[in-house]
Design a protein around this motif. Structure first.
Motif, PDB file in Angstrom:
ATOM      1  N   GLU A 202       2.050   9.800  -5.318  1.00  0.00           N
ATOM      2  CA  GLU A 202       2.711  11.055  -4.961  1.00  0.00           C
ATOM      3  C   GLU A 202       3.490  11.595  -6.158  1.00  0.00           C
ATOM      4  OE1 GLU A 202       5.104  12.627  -1.114  1.00  0.00           O
ATOM      5  OE2 GLU A 202       5.929  10.833  -2.084  1.00  0.00           O
ATOM      6  N   ASP A 203       4.104  10.697  -6.909  1.00  0.00           N
ATOM      7  CA  ASP A 203       4.876  11.097  -8.089  1.00  0.00           C
ATOM      8  C   ASP A 203       4.008  11.320  -9.318  1.00  0.00           C
ATOM      9  OD1 ASP A 203       7.279  11.041  -6.740  1.00  0.00           O
ATOM     10  OD2 ASP A 203       7.797   9.006  -7.370  1.00  0.00           O
ATOM     11  N   GLU A 204       2.913  10.570  -9.419  1.00  0.00           N
ATOM     12  CA  GLU A 204       2.080  10.606 -10.627  1.00  0.00           C
ATOM     13  C   GLU A 204       0.608  10.662 -10.253  1.00  0.00           C
ATOM     14  OE1 GLU A 204       3.350   7.800 -13.827  1.00  0.00           O
ATOM     15  OE2 GLU A 204       4.593   6.970 -12.219  1.00  0.00           O
ATOM     16  N   ASP A 205       0.206  11.695  -9.560  1.00  0.00           N
ATOM     17  CA  ASP A 205      -1.176  11.804  -9.125  1.00  0.00           C
ATOM     18  C   ASP A 205      -2.109  11.814 -10.332  1.00  0.00           C
ATOM     19  OD1 ASP A 205      -2.776  11.803  -6.885  1.00  0.00           O
ATOM     20  OD2 ASP A 205      -2.835  13.980  -6.689  1.00  0.00           O
ATOM     21  N   GLY A 206      -3.210  11.087 -10.227  1.00  0.00           N
ATOM     22  CA  GLY A 206      -4.168  11.014 -11.309  1.00  0.00           C
ATOM     23  C   GLY A 206      -3.855   9.939 -12.321  1.00  0.00           C
TER      24      GLY A 206
ATOM     25  N   GLN B 148       0.834  -1.203   0.000  1.00  0.00           N
ATOM     26  CA  GLN B 148       0.000   0.000   0.000  1.00  0.00           C
ATOM     27  C   GLN B 148       0.871   1.257   0.000  1.00  0.00           C
ATOM     28  OE1 GLN B 148      -2.162  -0.988   3.554  1.00  0.00           O
ATOM     29  NE2 GLN B 148      -3.969  -1.648   2.414  1.00  0.00           N
ATOM     30  N   LEU B 149       1.967   1.189   0.721  1.00  0.00           N
ATOM     31  CA  LEU B 149       2.887   2.324   0.762  1.00  0.00           C
ATOM     32  C   LEU B 149       3.471   2.597  -0.625  1.00  0.00           C
ATOM     33  CD1 LEU B 149       4.059   4.404   2.692  1.00  0.00           C
ATOM     34  CD2 LEU B 149       5.869   2.781   3.239  1.00  0.00           C
ATOM     35  N   LYS B 150       3.786   1.539  -1.364  1.00  0.00           N
ATOM     36  CA  LYS B 150       4.292   1.710  -2.730  1.00  0.00           C
ATOM     37  C   LYS B 150       3.266   2.416  -3.601  1.00  0.00           C
ATOM     38  CE  LYS B 150       7.262  -2.361  -2.658  1.00  0.00           C
ATOM     39  NZ  LYS B 150       7.427  -3.739  -3.146  1.00  0.00           N
ATOM     40  N   VAL B 151       1.998   2.063  -3.429  1.00  0.00           N
ATOM     41  CA  VAL B 151       0.937   2.737  -4.188  1.00  0.00           C
ATOM     42  C   VAL B 151       0.928   4.225  -3.848  1.00  0.00           C
ATOM     43  CG1 VAL B 151      -1.565   2.935  -4.540  1.00  0.00           C
ATOM     44  CG2 VAL B 151      -0.500   0.671  -4.441  1.00  0.00           C
ATOM     45  N   LEU B 152       1.030   4.548  -2.572  1.00  0.00           N
ATOM     46  CA  LEU B 152       1.039   5.955  -2.162  1.00  0.00           C
ATOM     47  C   LEU B 152       2.225   6.703  -2.770  1.00  0.00           C
ATOM     48  CD1 LEU B 152       0.017   5.650   1.608  1.00  0.00           C
ATOM     49  CD2 LEU B 152      -1.437   6.240  -0.341  1.00  0.00           C
TER      50      LEU B 152
ATOM     51  N   LEU C 290      -5.272   3.070 -13.078  1.00  0.00           N
ATOM     52  CA  LEU C 290      -5.057   1.835 -12.319  1.00  0.00           C
ATOM     53  C   LEU C 290      -4.102   0.892 -13.056  1.00  0.00           C
ATOM     54  CD1 LEU C 290      -5.980   0.448  -9.698  1.00  0.00           C
ATOM     55  CD2 LEU C 290      -7.814  -0.606 -11.006  1.00  0.00           C
ATOM     56  N   ARG C 291      -4.200   0.848 -14.378  1.00  0.00           N
ATOM     57  CA  ARG C 291      -3.320  -0.026 -15.170  1.00  0.00           C
ATOM     58  C   ARG C 291      -1.853   0.354 -14.969  1.00  0.00           C
ATOM     59  NH1 ARG C 291      -1.753   1.419 -19.960  1.00  0.00           N
ATOM     60  NH2 ARG C 291      -3.615   2.646 -20.350  1.00  0.00           N
ATOM     61  N   THR C 292      -1.560   1.649 -14.936  1.00  0.00           N
ATOM     62  CA  THR C 292      -0.183   2.108 -14.751  1.00  0.00           C
ATOM     63  C   THR C 292       0.339   1.716 -13.376  1.00  0.00           C
ATOM     64  OG1 THR C 292      -0.543   3.946 -16.280  1.00  0.00           O
ATOM     65  CG2 THR C 292       1.324   4.140 -14.764  1.00  0.00           C
ATOM     66  N   VAL C 293      -0.487   1.857 -12.358  1.00  0.00           N
ATOM     67  CA  VAL C 293      -0.073   1.448 -11.005  1.00  0.00           C
ATOM     68  C   VAL C 293       0.210  -0.056 -10.989  1.00  0.00           C
ATOM     69  CG1 VAL C 293      -0.787   1.260  -8.579  1.00  0.00           C
ATOM     70  CG2 VAL C 293      -1.300   3.328  -9.874  1.00  0.00           C
ATOM     71  N   THR C 294      -0.636  -0.817 -11.652  1.00  0.00           N
ATOM     72  CA  THR C 294      -0.445  -2.268 -11.730  1.00  0.00           C
ATOM     73  C   THR C 294       0.896  -2.595 -12.373  1.00  0.00           C
ATOM     74  OG1 THR C 294      -2.826  -2.617 -11.857  1.00  0.00           O
ATOM     75  CG2 THR C 294      -1.438  -4.401 -12.654  1.00  0.00           C
ATOM     76  N   GLU C 295       1.228  -1.899 -13.457  1.00  0.00           N
ATOM     77  CA  GLU C 295       2.510  -2.123 -14.136  1.00  0.00           C
ATOM     78  C   GLU C 295       3.676  -1.742 -13.236  1.00  0.00           C
ATOM     79  OE1 GLU C 295       2.209   0.195 -17.708  1.00  0.00           O
ATOM     80  OE2 GLU C 295       0.750  -1.172 -18.616  1.00  0.00           O
ATOM     81  N   ARG C 296       3.568  -0.600 -12.546  1.00  0.00           N
ATOM     82  CA  ARG C 296       4.663  -0.145 -11.681  1.00  0.00           C
ATOM     83  C   ARG C 296       4.927  -1.126 -10.544  1.00  0.00           C
ATOM     84  NH1 ARG C 296       4.752   3.392 -15.004  1.00  0.00           N
ATOM     85  NH2 ARG C 296       4.903   5.632 -14.828  1.00  0.00           N
ATOM     86  N   LEU C 297       3.851  -1.742 -10.052  1.00  0.00           N
ATOM     87  CA  LEU C 297       3.993  -2.694  -8.950  1.00  0.00           C
ATOM     88  C   LEU C 297       4.363  -4.091  -9.440  1.00  0.00           C
ATOM     89  CD1 LEU C 297       0.925  -1.760  -6.707  1.00  0.00           C
ATOM     90  CD2 LEU C 297       3.324  -1.235  -6.276  1.00  0.00           C
ATOM     91  N   GLY C 298       4.190  -4.331 -10.731  1.00  0.00           N
ATOM     92  CA  GLY C 298       4.430  -5.674 -11.257  1.00  0.00           C
ATOM     93  C   GLY C 298       3.437  -6.660 -10.675  1.00  0.00           C
ATOM     94  N   SER C 299       2.200  -6.219 -10.545  1.00  0.00           N
ATOM     95  CA  SER C 299       1.179  -7.024  -9.894  1.00  0.00           C
ATOM     96  C   SER C 299       0.046  -7.317 -10.875  1.00  0.00           C
ATOM     97  CB  SER C 299       0.661  -6.261  -8.668  1.00  0.00           C
ATOM     98  OG  SER C 299      -0.158  -7.078  -7.876  1.00  0.00           O
ATOM     99  N   THR C 300      -1.099  -7.724 -10.330  1.00  0.00           N
ATOM    100  CA  THR C 300      -2.265  -8.019 -11.149  1.00  0.00           C
ATOM    101  C   THR C 300      -3.359  -6.991 -10.852  1.00  0.00           C
ATOM    102  OG1 THR C 300      -3.241  -9.474  -9.489  1.00  0.00           O
ATOM    103  CG2 THR C 300      -1.757 -10.493 -11.125  1.00  0.00           C
TER     104      THR C 300
ATOM    105  N   ARG D 152      -8.953   6.540 -12.514  1.00  0.00           N
ATOM    106  CA  ARG D 152      -7.812   7.383 -12.151  1.00  0.00           C
ATOM    107  C   ARG D 152      -7.707   7.389 -10.630  1.00  0.00           C
ATOM    108  NH1 ARG D 152      -4.635   8.777 -16.405  1.00  0.00           N
ATOM    109  NH2 ARG D 152      -5.916   9.006 -18.228  1.00  0.00           N
ATOM    110  N   LEU D 153      -6.468   7.398 -10.147  1.00  0.00           N
ATOM    111  CA  LEU D 153      -6.217   7.372  -8.704  1.00  0.00           C
ATOM    112  C   LEU D 153      -5.582   8.680  -8.264  1.00  0.00           C
ATOM    113  CD1 LEU D 153      -4.732   3.796  -8.673  1.00  0.00           C
ATOM    114  CD2 LEU D 153      -6.983   4.451  -7.858  1.00  0.00           C
ATOM    115  N   TRP D 154      -6.056   9.173  -7.166  1.00  0.00           N
ATOM    116  CA  TRP D 154      -5.587  10.457  -6.637  1.00  0.00           C
ATOM    117  C   TRP D 154      -5.226  10.311  -5.164  1.00  0.00           C
ATOM    118  CZ3 TRP D 154      -5.434  14.109 -10.398  1.00  0.00           C
ATOM    119  CH2 TRP D 154      -6.212  13.865 -11.532  1.00  0.00           C
ATOM    120  N   LEU D 155      -4.120  10.895  -4.782  1.00  0.00           N
ATOM    121  CA  LEU D 155      -3.713  10.918  -3.379  1.00  0.00           C
ATOM    122  C   LEU D 155      -4.499  12.030  -2.684  1.00  0.00           C
ATOM    123  CD1 LEU D 155      -1.643   9.486  -1.579  1.00  0.00           C
ATOM    124  CD2 LEU D 155      -0.005  11.253  -2.185  1.00  0.00           C
ATOM    125  N   THR D 156      -5.130  11.711  -1.569  1.00  0.00           N
ATOM    126  CA  THR D 156      -5.894  12.716  -0.820  1.00  0.00           C
ATOM    127  C   THR D 156      -4.951  13.543   0.055  1.00  0.00           C
ATOM    128  OG1 THR D 156      -6.258  11.262   1.078  1.00  0.00           O
ATOM    129  CG2 THR D 156      -7.910  11.182  -0.705  1.00  0.00           C
TER     130      THR D 156
END
Length: 159
Positions: free
Chosen positions: A50-54, A42-46, A57-67, A97-101
């Motif tokens: 923080e670096d790429e707000d907005g 979860q911290l990795k997602v945050l 979800l697909r990009t976050v999945t790729e960055r994490l190397g997850s599903t 789209r994901l946004w950090l609050t």
């Protein structure tokens, strides 16, 4: 690379690995006093947000190397604690789209402060010359890691 240089690189890698373990312990102390602790994933997602707000979800999945289902569950939990907002993309309703609050940003700021305090305690015990050498080495390490990451991004685009 000469055999002497290879041996020095291996010794340095072993030392860096050992230091990483110490840092993980120190960072864990910083997280233990957190008001809303999150898992390492979860911290990795945050950090990504923080670096790429907005980002989608697909990009976050790729960055994490997850599903996608795993990342979606991570984001569910982060949304439940108020650290992340999800919205439909203006260009496609199927894309999220994901946004950090503000709460998520505050959590990261506080977490970094606690971590830096733990590290400061240790680094302050080092002689000034060694601290300067550490700073120089960490800066070079960070630059090399960025270059390796850039090369990896280029390699994955050409694959």
């Amino acid at each position: 690379m000469s055999s002497e240089s290879q041996e020095q690189t291996q010794q340095t890698a072993r030392a860096a690995s050992a230091v990483t373990e110490v840092i993980e312990v120190l960072w864990g102390r910083g997280r233990e006093v957190a008001t809303s602790p999150v898992s390492p994933s979860q911290l990795k997602v945050l950090f990504i947000l923080e670096d790429e707000d907005g980002v989608n979800l697909r990009t976050v999945t790729e960055r994490l190397g997850s599903t996608p289902p795993s990342v979606s569950r991570l984001c569910d939990r982060l949304e439940a604690v108020g650290f992340v907002n999800r919205t439909a993309s203006p260009s496609s309703r199927r894309e999220l789209r994901l946004w950090l609050t503000d709460e998520g940003r505050s959590f990261l700021h506080d977490l970094r402060g606690r971590r830096e305090k733990e590290l400061h305690t240790v680094i302050a015990r080092m002689p000034p010359r060694k601290r300067a050498m550490l700073l120089e080495g960490l800066t070079a390490f960070q630059e090399a890691a960025a270059q390796a990451e850039d090369a990896g991004v280029r390699d994955s685009r050409t694959a």
